[in-house]
Design an enzyme around this catalytic site. Structure first.
Site, mmCIF file in Angstrom:
data_model
loop_
_atom_site.group_PDB
_atom_site.id
_atom_site.type_symbol
_atom_site.label_atom_id
_atom_site.label_comp_id
_atom_site.label_asym_id
_atom_site.label_seq_id
_atom_site.Cartn_x
_atom_site.Cartn_y
_atom_site.Cartn_z
ATOM 1 N N LYS A 115 2.222 -29.884 25.409
ATOM 2 C CA LYS A 115 1.634 -30.872 24.508
ATOM 3 C C LYS A 115 2.471 -32.149 24.542
ATOM 4 C CE LYS A 115 -0.945 -28.281 21.005
ATOM 5 N NZ LYS A 115 -1.063 -27.975 19.567
ATOM 6 N N ARG A 134 -16.580 -20.047 8.275
ATOM 7 C CA ARG A 134 -16.421 -19.061 9.342
ATOM 8 C C ARG A 134 -16.080 -17.673 8.799
ATOM 9 N NH1 ARG A 134 -14.865 -22.103 14.436
ATOM 10 N NH2 ARG A 134 -13.921 -20.165 15.139
ATOM 11 N N GLU A 166 -10.176 -17.111 10.612
ATOM 12 C CA GLU A 166 -10.626 -17.240 9.230
ATOM 13 C C GLU A 166 -11.195 -15.939 8.674
ATOM 14 O OE1 GLU A 166 -10.689 -21.246 11.185
ATOM 15 O OE2 GLU A 166 -11.522 -19.273 11.702
#
Length: 643
Positions: free
Chosen positions: A286, A400, A372
């Site tokens: 990243k 979700r 979730e």
């Protein structure tokens, strides 16, 4: 000699780069990285993840025939280089700006975005659907379908459900696992690149197919043993046994920043005729190529405008604390006196403020990853054993875990507390992240307590109320951004369940607000009073149980009742209307006006402009009240520019 034309200036669409040499593609990647950094310094957005896939974006578009070949980016945080390469460079500095490009992939924006994204872990499912559709239509030549998914998204069960299905169906699909944090791979280098090129080559795949056919001539136990031996041999060399067991042909890991490694492997996968799902494992970093982002990836995942040279992000002027930080303060205060309080979040500790809770109570904070559904049932299990779990989650992401909320929490009346951050409109993230539906989908839940504080001090009381509820589930919603600047107590005081409050008394019009639109309701009352229309303003605090005594009083003593909420139709206003219908209030002539979000998606913009578009400002309240009285209003609303 005049300077050479930059490679990026020679690219309008991906077809333009398919005759470039590897050295030219390397130069293109360098220029693309610089363009991405410069763009996000102006617009803000997801920088670190986009920088991590620059070479991968170049390689995919150089090798595959996009847009005919379908390229799906999971979540979409990393799609900025992709947008620059696919005909949108001239608009890239409108990213996340009013009327500009979305911060995520969007089907309506470009044919190079075959599937919209913003919530995680959907790419493999969508890609498999496209691959099967291709097979059913018997397309010739068969298009490739490529799904790029990050390691974080791989933590969600949906990704594994899709992989399990894909492995069983044997439909040709290429999944690229962009691994920048899993640390599941052995060292990446020349040997790994060599092995990846070898096992993805047509000759190796043909040999493997030949061996498989020969093995079928053996007795079944020997065939099974031979197949497992080959899978595990490659698994030991590459680390891909898990994916092999799911039915994928695994290749990797390779350096996702080395085009000399990426290009031949991608070509091999493109040219193979294996009718099975393939997974290429690439390892990236990243923030690659921008020192500040490399040094602090978490701070550069999502950034505000920043100075390219120093990396310093533009800071907003000091203001009131955010609702997120106030929630953290309130929860810490409750946890100091209740050792059973625990905090749970699905991969959003910083976004929900629970990183602060974790510093204070490291053993009582649980980040379960992008999961979730698991987060909700995990919290239910803790509640069943006497703990007091707070599940902190963005409103849009709680969607979700809806079945788990119904089946595992509500049906068992377990005291899980849902702290729903980012309720209502959310600014630059747009419709994909707006918390528009929580009041609607929570309203039918029997026994659930549903609250919405009107300011940050009320949020502290709301947290204290939820902490005190130990016999049923509860939920409270609060918006993104700064509070109102009111004074905060050291600790909240629990409310009486199902009781609202009246802040201003009037005689003709009543405004009943749920949540942070209360300030606009009070401002509207001031303007209406100046016009001779005295107005009562009340704060409902609770959507459920509804304060029916308060609602009846407002209905009986006023000609007009207006409700206002920053949520979709079917929520608070609908609950009030349901009660009024059954009590006969409408039969007695009450004029009722429920103000909600409109029945359309509201695109990314400044929060103030979004609220104007939604029709939820004080002036909108005034107009509705005056029209109900019979006074026509004509007012032009001017959108507020993004800040």
């Amino acid at each position: 000699m005049p300077p050479a034309t930059p490679m990026l200036d020679r690219v309008t669409f991906p077809a333009d780069l398919r005759n470039f040499s590897t050295e030219q593609l390397k130069q293109l990647a360098d220029e693309l990285r610089a363009e991405t950094i410069d763009t996000v310094s102006v617009t803000g957005g997801h920088l670190g993840s986009s920088l991590g896939v620059v070479e991968l974006s170049v390689a995919i578009h150089a090798v595959f025939d996009t847009p005919r070949d379908r390229l799906i980016w999971d979540v979409g945080h990393q799609c900025y280089p992709h947008k620059i390469l696919t005909g949108r460079r001239d608009r890239i500095r409108t990213l996340r700006q009013p009327g500009g490009l979305s911060g995520f992939t969007r089907r309506s924006e470009s044919e190079y975005d075959p599937f919209g994204a913003a919530h995680s872990s959907t790419s493999i499912s969508a890609g498999l659907g496209m691959a099967v559709a291709r097979d059913l239509k018997k397309e010739e030549p068969a298009r490739n379908v490529i799904a790029v998914i990050g390691d974080g998204s791989m933590s969600a069960g949906m990704a594994y459900e899709a992989m399990n299905n894909a492995g069983a169906m044997k439909s040709r699909l290429i999944v690229i696992l962009n691994d920048n944090d899993m640390s599941i791979a052995p060292p990446v280098g020349a040997m790994s690149a060599y092995l990846s090129a070898l096992i993805s080559s047509r000759s190796f795949l043909s040999l493997r197919d030949f061996a498989a056919k020969m093995a079928k001539r053996f007795p079944r136990p020997i065939e099974r043993t031979a197949r497992k031996a080959e899978e595990y041999a490659r698994g030991i060399l590459t680390g891909g046994t898990l994916f092999e067991e799911l039915g994928f042909y695994y290749v990797g890991p390779i350096d996702g920043h080395n085009l000399e490694h990426l290009l031949p492997v991608l070509r091999n996968l493109r040219d193979s005729d294996v009718q099975a799902p393939l997974l290429l494992h690439v390892v990236t970093q990243k923030g690659k190529g921008y020192a500040p982002a490399e040094a602090a990836g978490d701070k550069y995942h999502g950034v505000s405008k920043f100075n390219v040279i120093t990396g310093e992000q533009k800071k907003a002027p000091p203001g009131p604390p955010t609702y997120t930080n106030v929630f953290a303060k309130a929860l810490i205060a409750e946890a100091e006196s209740n050792q059973n309080i625990v905090a749970i979040t699905p991969a959003m500790p910083g976004g929900t403020g629970l990183d602060k809770f974790a510093k204070k109570f490291p053993d009582r904070m649980f980040d379960v990853g992008i999961a979730e559904q698991h987060a909700v049932t995990f919290a239910a299990g803790m509640a069943a054993e006497g703990m007091a779990p707070f599940c902190a989650i963005y409103s849009t992401f709680l969607q979700r875990g809806y079945d788990q909320l119904v089946h595992d929490v509500v049906l068992q009346s377990l005291p899980v507390r849902f702290a729903m951050d980012r309720a209502g409109l959310v600014g630059a993230d747009g419709a994909t992240h707006a918390g528009a539906y929580d009041l609607c989908y929570l309203s039918p839940m029997p026994g659930m307590v549903i609250m919405a504080p009107s300011d940050e001090a009320e949020l502290m009381h709301c947290v204290a109320t939820a902490a005190a509820i130990d016999d049923r589930p509860s939920a409270f919603r609060y918006p993104r951004g700064e509070g109102m600047g009111v004074a905060l107590p050291d600790r909240g005081t629990p409310w009486e369940i199902g009781k609202g409050r009246v802040l201003r008394e009037g005689s003709r019009i009543a405004i009943l607000s749920l949540g942070t639109r209360l300030a606009e309701a009070l401002a509207a009352a001031d303007e209406l009073a100046a016009k001779g229309l005295t107005t009562t303003v009340a704060d409902a605090r609770f959507m459920k149980p509804l304060d029916t005594t308060l609602v009846d009083r407002l209905a009986q003593n006023h000609e007009i009742l207006i409700t206002i909420e920053e949520g979709a139709a079917g929520g608070f206003g609908a609950a009030v209307a349901h009660h009024l219908a059954w009590t006969g209030a409408f039969d007695k002539g009450l004029k009722f006006r429920p103000m909600t979000l409109p029945d359309r998606l509201i695109d990314h913009n400044s929060p103030a402009a979004q609220l104007i578009e939604a029709g939820l400002t004080a002036q909108h309240v005034v107009n509705h009240a005056m029209n109900a009285v019979g006074i026509q209003t004509f007012h032009d609303f001017v959108a507020v520019p993004a800040q």
